[in-house]
Design a protein around this motif. Structure first.
Motif, short mmCIF file in Angstrom:
data_model
loop_
_atom_site.label_atom_id
_atom_site.label_comp_id
_atom_site.label_asym_id
_atom_site.label_seq_id
_atom_site.Cartn_x
_atom_site.Cartn_y
_atom_site.Cartn_z
N SER A 84 150.51 -60.65 104.42
CA SER A 84 151.25 -59.47 104.85
C SER A 84 150.88 -58.22 104.04
O SER A 84 151.24 -57.10 104.42
CB SER A 84 152.76 -59.72 104.72
N LEU A 85 150.16 -58.40 102.92
CA LEU A 85 149.77 -57.26 102.08
C LEU A 85 148.30 -56.88 102.24
O LEU A 85 147.82 -55.97 101.58
CB LEU A 85 150.05 -57.57 100.60
N LEU A 86 147.60 -57.57 103.12
CA LEU A 86 146.17 -57.30 103.30
C LEU A 86 145.92 -55.86 103.75
O LEU A 86 144.89 -55.27 103.42
CB LEU A 86 145.55 -58.27 104.30
N HIS A 87 146.87 -55.28 104.47
CA HIS A 87 146.69 -53.91 104.95
C HIS A 87 146.68 -52.91 103.79
O HIS A 87 146.28 -51.74 103.97
CB HIS A 87 147.77 -53.54 105.96
N LEU A 88 147.12 -53.34 102.61
CA LEU A 88 147.13 -52.46 101.44
C LEU A 88 145.79 -52.45 100.69
O LEU A 88 145.63 -51.71 99.72
CB LEU A 88 148.24 -52.87 100.47
N THR A 114 146.67 -41.59 101.43
CA THR A 114 146.43 -42.76 102.26
C THR A 114 147.47 -43.83 101.97
O THR A 114 148.03 -44.44 102.90
CB THR A 114 145.01 -43.32 102.01
N TYR A 115 147.75 -44.08 100.70
CA TYR A 115 148.73 -45.11 100.35
C TYR A 115 150.16 -44.68 100.62
O TYR A 115 151.05 -45.54 100.80
CB TYR A 115 148.55 -45.56 98.90
N ALA A 116 150.41 -43.40 100.69
CA ALA A 116 151.74 -42.94 101.10
C ALA A 116 152.04 -43.39 102.53
O ALA A 116 153.20 -43.63 102.89
CB ALA A 116 151.83 -41.43 100.98
N THR A 124 145.18 -51.15 92.21
CA THR A 124 145.61 -52.52 91.91
C THR A 124 146.81 -52.86 92.79
O THR A 124 147.85 -52.20 92.72
CB THR A 124 145.99 -52.70 90.43
N VAL A 125 146.64 -53.89 93.62
CA VAL A 125 147.74 -54.38 94.46
C VAL A 125 148.17 -55.72 93.88
O VAL A 125 147.38 -56.67 93.83
CB VAL A 125 147.30 -54.56 95.92
#
Length: 334
Positions: free
Chosen positions: A219-223, A283-285, A327-328
């Motif tokens: 579920s976090l791959l989009h990050l 982009t991360y926002a 870093t995620v």
């Protein structure tokens, strides 16, 4: 040849390799040659490799592909930029049709490694040229293995669907040796023995699915920003990548002290983007919409949660501020 760091087969397609000396092409470009006289440009405040627009253009054309040109298994974009880092050897050549060639050299190699960019009249980057030695990555303390200067390679990078003939002005540029090389004895003088044309694939991700560490939630791959290179990954408290550090603790004592009582993430991955910090931040926002945001200047942290548990995205700009570390980290729901 199928390793993640090798671009020859995986990330760039070779559209033609002409094992011919440049002199054999002289007739085809003689008219263009006669009209192109390089002019030294007064030194600007920044060298070409430090100019934000130039850097953006190079990465836009080459993406995050890796290859063996002036260095082994390194981002091609960085090899090109490093080969045009001399502030005092910048040359601009104006062509009759409004196109232009902008070039410089790697001063530590006296121009044996050099790069040039071909722009259209609207300053759109059309192609890149890199004079190199097809250097292979060094093993241990050995020096990188490169072709001798007398058998140099001219690599021309073209966008998809571009015709090889478009890069003709770059062939002309490559024949004009920098002063230090031109003064060498004829038998020792640099000679381009091979010309190769490479079709770039700028949208190819800079990392692969297999680089994602075990335990990292789908579920976090989009990050994980596609246009970035893998810097490190960890799972279960141990580093996985880079390979030379695999098995070591995820945090150093200093990092652990800075984290306070923060528990170790179950999995994390750090990517490196060479885009502008504010572009990455914006982009991360959007990607981490709904997350809390803290920080300013050169470090920003997004904190959020989803069905898998809690996560953070940390953006850091360090050193010369030419790149952003992303870093995620994930803490699974217990």
């Amino acid at each position: 040849m199928n390793t993640p760091g090798n671009i020859t087969l995986r990330m760039l397609s070779l559209c033609a390799t002409l094992c011919l000396p440049l002199s054999s092409m002289a007739q085809a470009i003689s008219a263009e040659d006669a009209a192109t006289v390089p002019v030294s440009v007064p030194s600007p405040p920044l060298s070409l490799n430090e100019h934000p627009q130039i850097r953006a253009d190079v990465f836009r054309l080459l993406g995050y592909a890796r290859g063996d040109y002036t260095q082994g298994d390194t981002l091609i974009a960085l090899q090109v930029l490093d080969s045009m880092r001399s502030l005092h050897d910048i040359q601009r050549t104006m062509l009759p049709d409004g196109r232009s060639v902008l070039a410089s050299i790697n001063p530590s190699e006296h121009g044996a490694q050099r790069a040039a960019m071909l722009f259209d009249p609207q300053r759109k980057l059309l192609a890149l040229a890199l004079v190199n030695g097809h250097c292979q990555a060094a093993i241990g303390d050995a020096a990188p293995a490169c072709l001798p200067s007398t058998h140099a390679v001219l690599t021309l990078f073209l966008p998809p669907d571009a015709e090889d003939e478009m890069a003709a002005p770059l062939l002309v540029w490559a024949r004009q040796l920098p002063p230090m090389l031109a003064q060498a004895a004829p038998k020792q003088r640099q000679s381009i023995a091979v010309v190769e044309y490479i079709t770039t694939r700028p949208d190819q991700p800079g990392w692969e699915q297999r680089d994602v560490p075990p335990g990292f939630p789908p579920s976090l791959l989009h990050l994980l920003l596609p246009n970035a290179e893998l810097n490190s990954s960890a799972s279960g408290g141990k580093l996985i990548a880079p390979a030379g550090l695999a098995g070591l603790p995820m945090r150093t004592p200093t990092e652990a002290a800075e984290a306070g009582d923060e528990p170790m993430p179950d999995a994390s991955i750090t990517l490196r983007s060479y885009a502008d910090f504010h572009w990455v931040l914006n982009t991360y926002a959007k990607l981490a919409k709904g997350a809390q945001v803290k920080g300013h200047d050169d470090k920003v942290v997004f904190t959020g949660s989803d069905t898998s548990g809690r996560y953070t995205v940390t953006l850091r700009e360090q050193g010369k501020k030419d790149s952003v570390f992303i870093t995620v980290a994930s803490w699974r729901e217990k």
